[in-house]
Design an enzyme around this catalytic site. Structure first.
Site, PDB file in Angstrom:
ATOM      1  N   SER A  10      13.961   0.963  11.394  1.00  0.00           N
ATOM      2  CA  SER A  10      14.277   0.654  12.182  1.00  0.00           C
ATOM      3  C   SER A  10      14.020   0.129  13.315  1.00  0.00           C
ATOM      4  CB  SER A  10      14.782   2.087  13.081  1.00  0.00           C
ATOM      5  OG  SER A  10      15.759   2.164  13.841  1.00  0.00           O
ATOM      6  N   HIS A  35      16.905  -1.911   9.379  1.00  0.00           N
ATOM      7  CA  HIS A  35      17.729  -1.617  10.496  1.00  0.00           C
ATOM      8  C   HIS A  35      17.900  -1.993  11.699  1.00  0.00           C
ATOM      9  CE1 HIS A  35      21.411   2.079  10.824  1.00  0.00           C
ATOM     10  NE2 HIS A  35      19.869   2.199  11.486  1.00  0.00           N
ATOM     11  N   ASP A  37      19.636  -1.967  15.222  1.00  0.00           N
ATOM     12  CA  ASP A  37      20.256  -0.217  16.251  1.00  0.00           C
ATOM     13  C   ASP A  37      20.504  -1.946  17.705  1.00  0.00           C
ATOM     14  OD1 ASP A  37      19.995   1.705  14.529  1.00  0.00           O
ATOM     15  OD2 ASP A  37      17.905   1.864  15.170  1.00  0.00           O
ATOM     16  N   MET A  39      22.791  -1.473  20.351  1.00  0.00           N
ATOM     17  CA  MET A  39      23.551  -0.444  21.588  1.00  0.00           C
ATOM     18  C   MET A  39      24.009  -0.971  23.099  1.00  0.00           C
ATOM     19  SD  MET A  39      20.511   2.291  21.756  1.00  0.00           S
ATOM     20  CE  MET A  39      19.442   2.704  19.878  1.00  0.00           C
ATOM     21  N   HIS A  68      23.911  -1.123  13.389  1.00  0.00           N
ATOM     22  CA  HIS A  68      24.188  -0.342  13.452  1.00  0.00           C
ATOM     23  C   HIS A  68      24.698  -0.485  14.735  1.00  0.00           C
ATOM     24  CE1 HIS A  68      23.703   4.455  14.769  1.00  0.00           C
ATOM     25  NE2 HIS A  68      24.974   3.471  14.246  1.00  0.00           N
ATOM     26  N   MET A  70      26.061   0.760  17.742  1.00  0.00           N
ATOM     27  CA  MET A  70      26.500   1.652  19.189  1.00  0.00           C
ATOM     28  C   MET A  70      26.970   1.371  20.067  1.00  0.00           C
ATOM     29  SD  MET A  70      23.023   4.171  18.052  1.00  0.00           S
ATOM     30  CE  MET A  70      22.305   2.940  17.296  1.00  0.00           C
ATOM     31  N   MET A 143      24.631  10.726  10.774  1.00  0.00           N
ATOM     32  CA  MET A 143      23.809  10.056  12.374  1.00  0.00           C
ATOM     33  C   MET A 143      23.332  11.756  12.150  1.00  0.00           C
ATOM     34  SD  MET A 143      23.850   7.800  13.493  1.00  0.00           S
ATOM     35  CE  MET A 143      21.480   8.197  15.054  1.00  0.00           C
ATOM     36  N   ASP A 177      20.332   8.480   9.692  1.00  0.00           N
ATOM     37  CA  ASP A 177      19.334   7.710  10.528  1.00  0.00           C
ATOM     38  C   ASP A 177      19.076   8.851  11.599  1.00  0.00           C
ATOM     39  OD1 ASP A 177      18.469   6.211  12.755  1.00  0.00           O
ATOM     40  OD2 ASP A 177      20.633   5.595  12.676  1.00  0.00           O
ATOM     41  N   GLY A 179      15.647  10.976  12.750  1.00  0.00           N
ATOM     42  CA  GLY A 179      14.378  12.346  12.228  1.00  0.00           C
ATOM     43  C   GLY A 179      14.334  12.277  11.155  1.00  0.00           C
TER      44      GLY A 179
HETATM   45  C1  DX5 Z   1      19.152   5.856  17.076  1.00  0.00           C
HETATM   46  C2  DX5 Z   1      18.564   5.062  16.077  1.00  0.00           C
HETATM   47  C3  DX5 Z   1      18.322   5.107  15.007  1.00  0.00           C
HETATM   48  C4  DX5 Z   1      16.796   5.679  15.083  1.00  0.00           C
HETATM   49  C5  DX5 Z   1      15.825   5.792  14.437  1.00  0.00           C
HETATM   50  O1  DX5 Z   1      20.360   6.122  17.537  1.00  0.00           O
HETATM   51  O2  DX5 Z   1      20.148   4.929  15.420  1.00  0.00           O
HETATM   52  O3  DX5 Z   1      18.034   3.867  14.083  1.00  0.00           O
HETATM   53  O4  DX5 Z   1      16.276   4.324  15.484  1.00  0.00           O
HETATM   54  O5  DX5 Z   1      14.200   6.455  14.628  1.00  0.00           O
HETATM   55  P1  DX5 Z   1      13.387   7.538  14.327  1.00  0.00           P
HETATM   56  O6  DX5 Z   1      14.063   7.165  13.134  1.00  0.00           O
HETATM   57  O7  DX5 Z   1      12.218   7.617  15.125  1.00  0.00           O
HETATM   58  O8  DX5 Z   1      14.495   8.889  14.804  1.00  0.00           O
HETATM   59 ZN    ZN Z   2      20.422   3.068  13.721  1.00  0.00          ZN
END
Ligand code: DX5
Ligand code: ZN
Length: 226
Positions: A10, A35, A37, A39, A68, A70, A143, A177, A179
């Site tokens: 990510s 990946h 993100d 947002m 992704h 969001m 998620m 996705d 943790g």
């Molecule tokens: C959270 C994102 C993830 C995030 C994951 O909303 O969608 O892609 O970057 O990061 P880690 O792997 O650190 O949880």
């Molecule tokens: Zn993501």
């Protein structure tokens, strides 16, 4: 099983001021996808990147850009992201109940691969129509944290959704996705996930290549044992 392991660092955990070199670094460490993100500060309480940044990055790499979304209005992003060179376009089911058919159609018409994501509290049944329809999505992103931020703790209770989905759809791409890293990959791989997003565990490692190869190995071993 007909689904291959895809490891997707990510880029939210990368140094955004050096995005192209961070992308090259991850690819040389063995990443399959990047990946991205996106947002909007509304669907989630954080604001990141959009089509202009994808367009800039695209000039530096031919890699699969796994976007992704969001965002509250994913339809507004289809055309700009298609033009920018996004590869995958994964929207959230929570904001697409009324227009997912149009969304999927538009995403495909712009040459992108459609996916649907769901938050930890959203029941898995909500994505079934999108997988079974005439114009189906090609990936489900489960998620494993509340969307919005990197570095959160993996929620094991989300694994039941992955198990149910894998049982029902043996050849579907299932992405997880949030943790994910060496300490949580076993449970996700055993549940049936094959696309693994990992931000802080990869970028925070002294040897990201080792983490990426471990994640891949665990997915492949779980597939052999299933
Ligand atoms: C959270 C994102 C993830 C995030 C994951 O909303 O969608 O892609 O970057 O990061 P880690 O792997 O650190 O949880
Ligand atoms: Zn993501």
């Amino acid at each position: 099983m007909g689904v291959s392991a895809k490891i997707a660092p990510s880029m939210l955990s990368s140094d955004f001021a050096n995005l192209a070199s961070e992308a090259h670094r991850m690819l040389s460490c063995g990443a399959d996808w990047l990946h991205m993100d996106i947002m909007d500060g509304h669907f989630v309480p954080n604001l990141t990147i959009g089509a202009p940044v994808i367009q800039s990055l695209r000039k530096h790499t031919t890699a699969y850009l796994d976007c992704h979304l969001m965002v509250t209005n994913p339809l507004d992003y289809v055309e700009p992201l298609g033009k920018a060179g996004a590869s995958g376009f994964t929207f959230h089911v929570e904001v697409s109940k009324e227009n997912w058919q149009e969304l999927v159609q538009q995403i495909k018409s712009k040459g992108m691969r459609p996916g649907v994501s769901l938050k930890p509290g959203t029941p898995i049944e909500e994505v079934y129509p999108l997988i079974e329809g005439e114009n189906p999505v090609e990936m489900v992103l489960v998620m494993t944290v509340e969307p919005g931020f990197g570095g959160q703790k993996f929620m094991p209770e989300t694994m039941e959704k992955v198990r149910v989905l894998r049982k029902k759809y043996p050849t579907l791409d299932i992405e997880v996705d949030g943790g994910l890293g060496p300490s949580t990959i076993d449970v996700a791989a055993a549940a049936g996930a094959n696309c693994i997003v990992a931000g802080s565990s990869v970028f925070g490692a002294s040897e990201p290549a080792q983490v990426i190869s471990l994640l891949r190995k665990k997915v492949e071993e779980a597939q052999q044992n299933s």
